[in-house]
Design an enzyme around this catalytic site. Structure first.
Site, PDB file in Angstrom:
ATOM      1  CE1 TYR A 166     -16.487  11.667 -16.777  1.00  0.00           C
ATOM      2  CE2 TYR A 166     -16.198  11.759 -14.414  1.00  0.00           C
ATOM      3  CZ  TYR A 166     -16.612  10.955 -15.475  1.00  0.00           C
ATOM      4  OH  TYR A 166     -16.841   9.682 -15.271  1.00  0.00           O
ATOM      5  CE  LYS A 171     -12.758   7.969 -18.893  1.00  0.00           C
ATOM      6  NZ  LYS A 171     -13.054   9.406 -18.187  1.00  0.00           N
ATOM      7  NE  ARG A 194      -2.864   0.572   3.395  1.00  0.00           N
ATOM      8  CZ  ARG A 194      -2.465   0.606   4.363  1.00  0.00           C
ATOM      9  NH1 ARG A 194      -1.626   1.858   4.431  1.00  0.00           N
ATOM     10  NH2 ARG A 194      -2.290  -0.156   5.353  1.00  0.00           N
ATOM     11  CG  ASP A 228      -9.565  16.015 -15.362  1.00  0.00           C
ATOM     12  OD1 ASP A 228      -8.623  15.377 -16.185  1.00  0.00           O
ATOM     13  OD2 ASP A 228     -10.543  15.550 -15.013  1.00  0.00           O
TER      14      ASP A 228
HETATM   15  C1  LIG Z   1     -13.369  10.015 -17.077  1.00  0.00           C
HETATM   16  C2  LIG Z   1     -13.202  11.214 -16.478  1.00  0.00           C
HETATM   17  C3  LIG Z   1     -12.638  10.995 -15.145  1.00  0.00           C
HETATM   18  C4  LIG Z   1     -13.144  10.235 -13.990  1.00  0.00           C
HETATM   19  O1  LIG Z   1     -12.323   9.282 -14.141  1.00  0.00           O
HETATM   20  P1  LIG Z   1     -12.423   7.368 -13.812  1.00  0.00           P
HETATM   21  O2  LIG Z   1     -11.296   6.963 -14.373  1.00  0.00           O
HETATM   22  O3  LIG Z   1     -13.811   7.093 -14.618  1.00  0.00           O
HETATM   23  O4  LIG Z   1     -12.782   7.494 -12.383  1.00  0.00           O
HETATM   24  C5  LIG Z   1     -12.395  12.328 -14.649  1.00  0.00           C
HETATM   25  N1  LIG Z   1     -12.304  13.639 -15.429  1.00  0.00           N
HETATM   26  C6  LIG Z   1     -12.316  13.474 -16.631  1.00  0.00           C
HETATM   27  C7  LIG Z   1     -12.032  14.543 -17.733  1.00  0.00           C
HETATM   28  C8  LIG Z   1     -12.683  12.086 -17.209  1.00  0.00           C
HETATM   29  O5  LIG Z   1     -12.987  12.069 -18.671  1.00  0.00           O
END
Ligand SMILES: *Cc1c(COP(=O)(O)O)cnc(C)c1O
Length: 370
Positions: free
Chosen positions: A101, A200, A48, A175
């Site tokens: 998002y 992604k 962890r 992000d």
């Molecule tokens: C999908 C996404 C998230 C969340 O991510 P997960 O891996 O689904 O938890 C956050 N920000 C953006 C821009 C996303 O496309």
């Protein structure tokens, strides 16, 4: 750092595993690590806290985002939770760009309602409007560029400069899921934190749920490390290894995503069934409004190559309807104000043949006319 493509492909290959000369890094599943004696450690104690395969991934994530430290966590949402749980307390306030998002807004809503951390939004255009929103309680600014799903481009450097000039203590988090370090390196633009849903583009193959947080300042890194050890939402070794593998092709994938998206953006905009097309000019994400009189349901049912599914950033082309999927939890009034109408379609353009993608989307749009 060496050039990005070289770092992506070679940067994780020369591991301590000199005995075999393996080109690809090994995968360690061990959760416990033997100590030579009291007060001695190899640097690994318990997984962890740290584990070799994740540590290698974290070094690579830090390198490609120009940070000093990175944290590989179990999802994109876990990155947001890690940043919030580390850096905000009851009574703090945050400012977020307004087109994010959907899950991020859901997270902000729960923080506001359950933990007394209010947020206000900024439309991403005039930086003075953002600076005017700063209060002594402001702790964190959260940005996504280009925005999701309407593809507004924000000037991260201008935000960082204007905010830090008056409030050097306010953290700016970006992000970077949509553009990745191939096209945008927020830490070099003055941001304090970069987060990714590595599910992604970083993962890129629709087979891995993961997240990453990267920081430039070692003091922020130390706080995040302590929090992550406490809360434990770390990425498992096998997923870390898969992500290391995926990152090798990030550069070539992003350029191919861009080429396909630029082609489709130009061609789709000319179709009578497309009222308006939104594209930031780079990356693989496009959105368009299906014209009035065209059925969204018929369009989705008519797709044969592209899939109607809720994710993005992979080699497979996915089509999403933000109003009913990613942004369903947002109040309708707010959705409409942002342009997230029921006719808005988001396409994560994959790496299939661009002619096949155009043919599939064109026939599905034509077949959706009432
Ligand atoms: C999908 C996404 C998230 C969340 O991510 P997960 O891996 O689904 O938890 C956050 N920000 C953006 C821009 C996303 O496309």
């Amino acid at each position: 750092m060496t050039n990005l493509d070289t770092q992506l492909i070679q940067g994780t290959n020369r591991t301590e595993d000199a005995s075999t000369g393996a080109i690809v890094p090994p995968l360690y599943f061990s959760t416990a690590f033997r100590h030579p004696g009291l007060g001695e450690s190899t640097g690994y104690d318990y997984s962890r806290v740290t584990t070799p395969t994740r540590a290698l991934l974290e070094q690579q994530l830090a390198a490609i985002e120009h940070g000093t430290q990175a944290f590989a966590v179990s999802s994109g949402m876990a990155t947001i939770d890690l940043v919030f749980s580390t850096f905000t307390r009851s009574g703090d306030a945050i400012i977020a760009s307004d087109d994010l998002y959907g899950g991020t807004f859901r997270y902000f809503d729960t923080r506001r309602d359950n933990y007394n951390i209010p947020y206000t939004t900024w439309n991403g255009q005039d930086v003075n409007d953002l600076v005017a929103q700063l209060t002594p309680a402001t702790k964190l600014i959260w940005l996504e560029s280009p925005s999701n799903p309407t593809m507004k481009v924000l000037d991260i450097a201008a935000v960082a400069q204007a905010v830090h000039a008056v409030r050097p203590d306010v953290l700016i988090a970006v992000d970077n899921t949509f553009l990745t370090p191939v096209y945008q390196q927020p830490l070099t633009l003055g941001a304090d934190l970069v987060v990714h849903s590595a599910t992604k583009y970083l993962g890129g193959h629709n087979d891995l749920l993961a997240g990453a947080v990267v920081v430039a300042d070692p003091a922020l890194g130390a706080k995040l490390a302590a929090q992550l050890t406490t809360t434990g939402q770390t990425l498992a070794p096998f997923d870390s290894w898969l992500l290391l593998r995926s990152l090798k092709t990030l550069g070539v994938r992003m350029r191919a995503h861009t080429a396909n998206a630029q082609f489709l953006a130009q061609k789709l905009a000319a179709l009578p069934g497309v009222a308006k097309l939104l594209y930031a000019g780079v990356g693989g994400m496009i959105s368009f409004y299906l014209a009035d009189g065209y059925s969204v349901d018929a369009f989705l049912r008519g797709l044969h190559v592209c899939s109607f599914a809720e994710s993005l950033g992979s080699v497979e082309t996915l089509v999403t309807v933000p109003a009913v999927q990613t942004h369903h939890d947002m109040p309708e009034k707010q959705r409409l104000a942002l342009g997230i109408t029921p006719q808005l379609i988001r396409v994560s353009v994959g790496l299939e043949d661009q002619g096949d993608l155009l043919a599939d989307l064109t026939q599905a749009i034509a077949g959706a006319k009432a």
